[in-house]
Design an enzyme around this catalytic site. Structure first.
Site, short mmCIF file in Angstrom:
data_model
loop_
_atom_site.label_atom_id
_atom_site.label_comp_id
_atom_site.label_asym_id
_atom_site.label_seq_id
_atom_site.Cartn_x
_atom_site.Cartn_y
_atom_site.Cartn_z
N LYS A 1 52.73 35.82 42.82
CA LYS A 1 51.97 36.99 43.28
C LYS A 1 52.16 37.12 44.78
O LYS A 1 52.24 36.10 45.49
CB LYS A 1 50.49 36.76 42.93
CG LYS A 1 49.57 37.93 43.20
CD LYS A 1 48.14 37.57 42.74
CE LYS A 1 47.17 38.73 42.88
NZ LYS A 1 45.81 38.37 42.40
N SER B 1 43.89 41.91 39.22
CA SER B 1 44.82 42.33 40.24
C SER B 1 46.21 41.71 40.12
O SER B 1 47.15 42.22 40.71
CB SER B 1 44.24 41.98 41.62
OG SER B 1 44.15 40.57 41.76
N SER C 1 41.23 38.23 37.68
CA SER C 1 42.56 38.77 37.98
C SER C 1 43.75 38.06 37.34
O SER C 1 44.86 38.57 37.40
CB SER C 1 42.78 38.81 39.48
OG SER C 1 42.18 39.97 39.98
N1 GLN Z 1 38.74 43.20 39.39
C1 GLN Z 1 37.99 42.30 40.23
C2 GLN Z 1 37.91 42.86 41.62
O1 GLN Z 1 38.39 43.90 41.82
C3 GLN Z 1 38.61 40.94 40.22
C4 GLN Z 1 39.77 40.83 41.12
C5 GLN Z 1 40.29 39.44 41.23
O2 GLN Z 1 39.98 38.56 40.41
N2 GLN Z 1 41.04 39.22 42.29
O3 GLN Z 1 37.35 42.29 42.50
#
Ligand code: GLN
Length: 498
Positions: A81, A156, A180
């Site tokens: 990532k 994400s 995410s």
């Molecule tokens: N969707 C969640 C957020 O927007 C989780 C994102 C994540 O785990 N980085 O914060």
């Protein structure tokens, strides 16, 4: 192993072929690079392909293999990532503000993967600063779901999941602050694990919400996750939250045996709002585990309703503080005209560099932390976080692992939720609790909905119970073949994997 079709490979099959010298690491890397050239235009899972580095890594792996060395990830193509600092390789975190940022050092996870002899293929697309559930917040255009390019891959770590599903690598690393890793794994029909908070070092991982962030792998199978986790887990003095605790042999722990394992089914997770196909598939998956000897117990996690509100207060508060460092002075973008004051430079840099969702979160978090509101919002969220943790410790007195859907629905359509942040935040309803409580949680494919989109089963264990969720997940994959299904990409091939 079908040598021409990387989407059919797993780490385990590639490992065997590499060790028997049926294929070289260089051949694997080249086939993967060709695959990327074909499918990447329709998937956009990668922000960067590290061609030269890949070939150099592969040549080095071939030398080690030639000398007779054997190691779990030697010669295995992986992607990271774009939140992991990679020395001399652009690391954008999906943001304009870091568009040309080349870190002067490697993250711990990148170092461990490199030392293990894996082959770095590229950096994956992601929501800006890991804020999002769909990849639509990437400053560089979203990644598409390989099962249906009109759908989001989840976020994400959407690029990390899509890259595995599209056959562009054999494993990827993501980060999981509120879901995410698990959400995109579920939407893209692959396996992914968020380890216990502190299990994997976050040194060199760009911070979003530091009390929640955790690094983990995505791959087709639980066995492959176990192999990667064994390499990246372990103490690192450079991350003060990293826990000094031995790393078990996760692969050796995959005995296939779930007899007597007590599986807790939280009634709050099978409530209103869950898509019927998702409920059906997860219940069937739990039944499969029961058929193999697991015992089912109904449990309650009574504060589940507060998880999203608590998470979005804690995460935004921490993010507002973590993101203060992007000021145009030390790294990344700088916007200023001569004669501008320092404050004016900060303002212009941050205005041009951050996207709308990141700005929203900084404002929310700053508000929740401001004098006069701190007690009402941030302190309150911390208190509820304690209650959510307590729910889990009480539940784990009665069961060894908790099983639930990973997400209430399958992958939604691109654009469907962009105008409604609350609807977007609700995709995380079943994932954020494990982060608030710091627990390990796995997502594995457990079926498809009527539109042919993958569904994920989530397994959560007590802290440092990675072996338990991996063993249960692997037992499930021995009994089923959902993890062997492959998407039909326009340019790729479909069919059964390894
Ligand atoms: N969707 C969640 C957020 O927007 C989780 C994102 C994540 O785990 N980085 O914060």
């Amino acid at each position: 192993m079908n040598l021409s079709d990387p989407s059919s490979w797993t780490i385990a099959t590639a490992r065997a072929a590499l060790d028997l010298r049926e294929v070289s690491a260089t051949e694997l890397a080249n086939t993967i690079l060709e695959r990327i050239a074909t499918v990447e235009p329709s998937v956009h899972a990668l922000l960067k392909v590290t061609h030269e580095r890949a070939l150099a890594d592969a040549a080095a792996a071939d030398e080690r293999l030639q000398r007779g060395e054997r190691a779990p990830l030697l010669g295995i193509p992986v992607v990271l990532k774009d939140i992991f600092a990679t020395r001399g390789i652009t690391t954008t975190c999906g943001s304009r503000i870091l568009e040309n940022f080349e870190p002067p050092y490697d993250s711990d996870a990148a170092q461990r993967l490199a030392r293990a002899g894996s082959v770095l293929i590229g950096k994956t697309n992601m929501d800006e600063f890991a804020m999002g559930s769909s990849n639509e917040n990437s400053a560089f255009g979203l990644a598409h779901n390989p099962w249906d390019p009109t759908r989001v891959p989840g976020g994400s770590s959407g690029g990390s999941a899509a890259a595995v599903a599209a056959g562009e690598c054999l494993a990827s690393l993501g980060t999981d602050t509120g879901g995410s890793i698990r959400l995109p794994a579920s939407y893209c029909g692959v396996s992914g694990i968020k380890p216990t908070y502190g299990r994997v070092s976050r040194y060199g991982v760009i911070a979003y919400a530091s009390s929640l962030d955790q690094v983990g792998p995505l791959a087709w199978t639980v066995r492959d996750l176990a192999a990667v986790l064994g390499v990246i887990a372990g103490h690192d003095a450079r991350d003060s939250t990293s826990v000094p605790r031995d790393v078990p042999d996760y692969v050796a722990g995959l005995t296939g045996d779930v007899a007597g394992l007590r599986i807790g089914i939280p009634r709050e997770y099978f409530a209103e709002g869950i898509a019927p196909d998702v409920e059906r598939a997860t219940r069937a998956a739990i039944k499969t585990l029961a058929d193999h000897g697991a015992k089912l117990v109904e449990i309650g996690l009574p504060h589940t309703d507060y998880a999203i509100a608590t998470y979005y207060l804690v995460a935004t508060a921490e993010a507002s503080s973590n993101l203060a460092r992007y000021d145009g002075v030390r790294f990344g973008l700088r916007r200023a005209q001569s004669g501008d004051s320092l404050l004016e430079m900060y303002r212009q840099t941050r205005d041009a560099g951050f996207g709308p969702e990141v700005k929203r979160r900084i404002m929310l978090g700053t508000y929740a932390l401001s004098a006069g509101y701190y007690e009402a919002y941030y302190s309150k969220a911390l208190q509820v976080r304690t209650l959510i943790r307590r729910d889990f410790s009480e539940a784990f007195a009665r069961c060894d692992v908790i099983a639930a859907p990973t997400a209430p629905t399958t992958a939604f359509r691109i654009g469907e939720k962009v105008a409604d942040p609350l609807a977007m935040y609700l995709s995380d309803i079943f994932t954020t609790s494990a982060n608030l409580a710091g627990l390990p949680a796995l997502s594995i494919p457990c079926g498809f909905d009527a539109s042919g989109l993958p569904i994920g089963l989530q397994l959560i264990a007590p802290a440092f119970g990675e072996e338990t969720v991996l063993r249960a997940g692997d037992a499930y994959q021995r009994a089923t073949d959902w993890h062997r299904r492959r998407p039909t990409l326009a340019a790729g091939r479909s069919g059964e994997g390894a």
